[in-house]
Design a protein around this motif. Structure first.
Motif, PDB file in Angstrom:
ATOM      1  N   GLY A 239      -6.039  40.719 -94.971  1.00 20.36           N
ATOM      2  CA  GLY A 239      -6.202  40.803 -96.418  1.00 20.36           C
ATOM      3  C   GLY A 239      -4.942  40.368 -97.154  1.00 20.36           C
ATOM      4  O   GLY A 239      -4.316  39.362 -96.801  1.00 20.36           O
ATOM      5  N   PRO A 240      -4.536  41.120 -98.185  1.00 18.79           N
ATOM      6  CA  PRO A 240      -3.351  40.720 -98.951  1.00 18.79           C
ATOM      7  C   PRO A 240      -2.065  40.799 -98.141  1.00 18.79           C
ATOM      8  O   PRO A 240      -1.066  40.180 -98.511  1.00 18.79           O
ATOM      9  N   TYR A 241      -2.089  41.539 -97.039  1.00 22.59           N
ATOM     10  CA  TYR A 241      -0.882  41.675 -96.222  1.00 22.59           C
ATOM     11  C   TYR A 241      -0.548  40.392 -95.458  1.00 22.59           C
ATOM     12  O   TYR A 241       0.543  40.260 -94.922  1.00 22.59           O
ATOM     13  N   ARG A 242      -1.479  39.449 -95.403  1.00 20.92           N
ATOM     14  CA  ARG A 242      -1.179  38.147 -94.804  1.00 20.92           C
ATOM     15  C   ARG A 242      -0.252  37.343 -95.695  1.00 20.92           C
ATOM     16  O   ARG A 242       0.466  36.468 -95.220  1.00 20.92           O
ATOM     17  N   TRP A 243      -0.275  37.631 -96.980  1.00 20.39           N
ATOM     18  CA  TRP A 243       0.442  36.797 -97.940  1.00 20.39           C
ATOM     19  C   TRP A 243       1.769  37.404 -98.366  1.00 20.39           C
ATOM     20  O   TRP A 243       2.717  36.682 -98.683  1.00 20.39           O
ATOM     21  N   VAL A 244       1.841  38.712 -98.412  1.00 21.07           N
ATOM     22  CA  VAL A 244       3.064  39.395 -98.841  1.00 21.07           C
ATOM     23  C   VAL A 244       3.103  40.757 -98.145  1.00 21.07           C
ATOM     24  O   VAL A 244       2.058  41.379 -97.941  1.00 21.07           O
ATOM     25  N   TYR A 302       6.205  39.987 -87.770  1.00 16.62           N
ATOM     26  CA  TYR A 302       5.524  39.976 -89.072  1.00 16.62           C
ATOM     27  C   TYR A 302       6.530  39.888 -90.217  1.00 16.62           C
ATOM     28  O   TYR A 302       6.350  39.107 -91.155  1.00 16.62           O
ATOM     29  N   ARG A 303       7.583  40.665 -90.138  1.00 14.14           N
ATOM     30  CA  ARG A 303       8.608  40.637 -91.185  1.00 14.14           C
ATOM     31  C   ARG A 303       9.260  39.265 -91.284  1.00 14.14           C
ATOM     32  O   ARG A 303       9.598  38.808 -92.383  1.00 14.14           O
ATOM     33  N   ALA A 304       9.447  38.592 -90.161  1.00 15.67           N
ATOM     34  CA  ALA A 304      10.052  37.258 -90.175  1.00 15.67           C
ATOM     35  C   ALA A 304       9.098  36.209 -90.744  1.00 15.67           C
ATOM     36  O   ALA A 304       9.538  35.211 -91.322  1.00 15.67           O
ATOM     37  N   ALA A 305       7.794  36.441 -90.617  1.00 17.33           N
ATOM     38  CA  ALA A 305       6.820  35.435 -91.031  1.00 17.33           C
ATOM     39  C   ALA A 305       6.350  35.596 -92.471  1.00 17.33           C
ATOM     40  O   ALA A 305       5.955  34.620 -93.113  1.00 17.33           O
ATOM     41  N   VAL A 306       6.380  36.828 -92.994  1.00 14.96           N
ATOM     42  CA  VAL A 306       5.821  37.103 -94.319  1.00 14.96           C
ATOM     43  C   VAL A 306       6.901  37.694 -95.217  1.00 14.96           C
ATOM     44  O   VAL A 306       7.621  38.609 -94.822  1.00 14.96           O
ATOM     45  N   ARG A 312       3.529  33.514 -99.809  1.00 13.48           N
ATOM     46  CA  ARG A 312       3.557  32.114 -99.401  1.00 13.48           C
ATOM     47  C   ARG A 312       2.402  31.892 -98.428  1.00 13.48           C
ATOM     48  O   ARG A 312       1.861  32.835 -97.860  1.00 13.48           O
ATOM     49  N   ASN A 313       2.053  30.630 -98.234  1.00 12.13           N
ATOM     50  CA  ASN A 313       0.962  30.308 -97.330  1.00 12.13           C
ATOM     51  C   ASN A 313       1.324  30.761 -95.922  1.00 12.13           C
ATOM     52  O   ASN A 313       2.291  30.268 -95.336  1.00 12.13           O
ATOM     53  N   PRO A 314       0.599  31.728 -95.383  1.00 13.21           N
ATOM     54  CA  PRO A 314       1.016  32.302 -94.103  1.00 13.21           C
ATOM     55  C   PRO A 314       0.674  31.414 -92.924  1.00 13.21           C
ATOM     56  O   PRO A 314      -0.273  30.637 -92.961  1.00 13.21           O
ATOM     57  N   GLU A 315       1.479  31.562 -91.876  1.00 11.50           N
ATOM     58  CA  GLU A 315       1.150  30.950 -90.606  1.00 11.50           C
ATOM     59  C   GLU A 315       0.095  31.818 -89.926  1.00 11.50           C
ATOM     60  O   GLU A 315      -0.165  32.946 -90.342  1.00 11.50           O
ATOM     61  N   PRO A 316      -0.535  31.324 -88.855  1.00 10.32           N
ATOM     62  CA  PRO A 316      -1.517  32.172 -88.165  1.00 10.32           C
ATOM     63  C   PRO A 316      -0.889  33.493 -87.754  1.00 10.32           C
ATOM     64  O   PRO A 316       0.270  33.539 -87.334  1.00 10.32           O
TER      65      PRO A 316
END
Length: 328
Positions: A239-244, A302-306, A312-316
């Motif tokens: 959900g929204p946690y993928r983006w921020v 997760y912290r490094a990616a988001v 931002r547009n998340p990676e898989p």
């Protein structure tokens, strides 16, 4: 360098900044008293009908001089300056509420009290003891595991009712009422007020939708609730946690600003932004440390990616599960 040496260096740096603050406060106090006795509108805006001579007899030694001595690192002066600043703030707030005068003086003293208290902690303790904020009922504890339980969702909505009712209704209404009583409202023309109110309503609806979406995602996928004392048992990155990483915090801050716009209260907007600083610098470090301890490498990835605040547009996703809101 050893951990104790690093801690000692950090404490010395903190005390240096505290002494700088008290030096600036003493300078500002001198400048303010000079303008009080030379500029009538400053005296009226900050002291109302109070006799400046009587106040100066007490305030100059206990605020100005004590702040200057505190800048030298003398601990008794730190206690005197901070205690007196907070006492004056309370007294001036009562006076302004009763009379409707000296509103700007209250605002200035609230800022001085906050600064003095933080600087006093840095000088006396070498740090700000933010861990006091995450004790007792606010300590981080996982909720009893109830996978797929509707009780988590019901508990989450109960938390929303309480926290939104207090943080987005009761407190802002009190602040707005005090702002009006202290004659601090910013006058707007009817068209401008309509635009500001309309923008606030739109922002409030969008932010509330984000907050509810985030809360439901957390409670349904995380086997827990957003409350720290009943936090999730699984990492949530859907959900929204993928983006921020902090959609509920983003939503809460935006809601606070929106309520300020709806009420045409700049003090409520300041309240919302100040709350965001407290959460980001005082609460979030403990929360993320708790998440890292419980979820290990999954949360680290997760912290490094988001990002924390800006989407931002998340990676898989690195794992099939996802990270609890760092705004619980």
């Amino acid at each position: 360098m050893s951990r104790s040496a690093v801690s000692r260096v950090a404490g010395d740096r903190a005390r240096t900044w505290a002494r700088i603050y008290f030096a600036l406060q003493a300078t500002a106090g001198v400048a303010w008293w000079l303008t009080v006795f030379t500029v009538p509108w400053v005296r009226e805006a900050t002291l109302g009908a109070l006799d400046p001579v009587v106040l100066a007899v007490l305030d100059i030694p206990l605020f100005v001089v004590a702040s200057a001595v505190a800048a030298l690192g003398l601990r008794p002066a730190v206690v005197v300056a901070t205690g007196w600043t907070m006492l004056v703030t309370i007294g001036l707030a009562v006076y302004a509420t009763v009379t409707g005068l000296a509103g700007w003086g209250v605002v200035a003293m609230i800022a001085a009290s906050a600064g003095s208290l933080l600087a006093a902690c840095l000088l006396l303790l070498g740090r700000v003891p933010t861990e006091w904020l995450v004790r007792g009922p606010f300590a981080f504890r996982p909720a009893p595991s109830r996978p797929g339980s509707a009780r988590n969702v019901a508990t989450t909505f109960g938390q929303i009712v309480v926290f939104w009712g207090v943080g987005l209704a009761a407190v802002p209404l009190v602040i707005a009422a005090l702002e009006d009583r202290w004659q601090l409202t910013a006058p707007l023309s009817p068209p401008a007020e309509a635009v500001v109110t309309g923008a606030g309503v739109v922002l409030l609806v969008l932010a509330s939708a984000l907050g509810i979406w985030s809360a439901v995602t957390m409670s349904t996928l995380g086997d827990g609730t957003p409350l720290p004392s009943a936090s999730t048992n699984r990492l949530v990155i859907a959900g929204p946690y993928r983006w921020v990483r902090n959609p509920m915090a983003v939503a809460g801050i935006a809601q606070g600003v929106a309520v300020g716009l709806v009420l045409s209260s700049w003090l409520v907007v300041v309240y919302a932004l100040a709350g965001s600083l407290v959460w980001n610098y005082a609460i979030r470090p403990f929360e993320e440390a708790d998440l890292e301890q419980r979820f290990g490498a999954a949360f680290t990835r997760y912290r490094a990616a988001v990002r924390c605040w800006l989407p931002r547009n998340p990676e898989p996703p690195p794992t099939p599960t996802a990270a609890p809101d760092t705004s619980r």
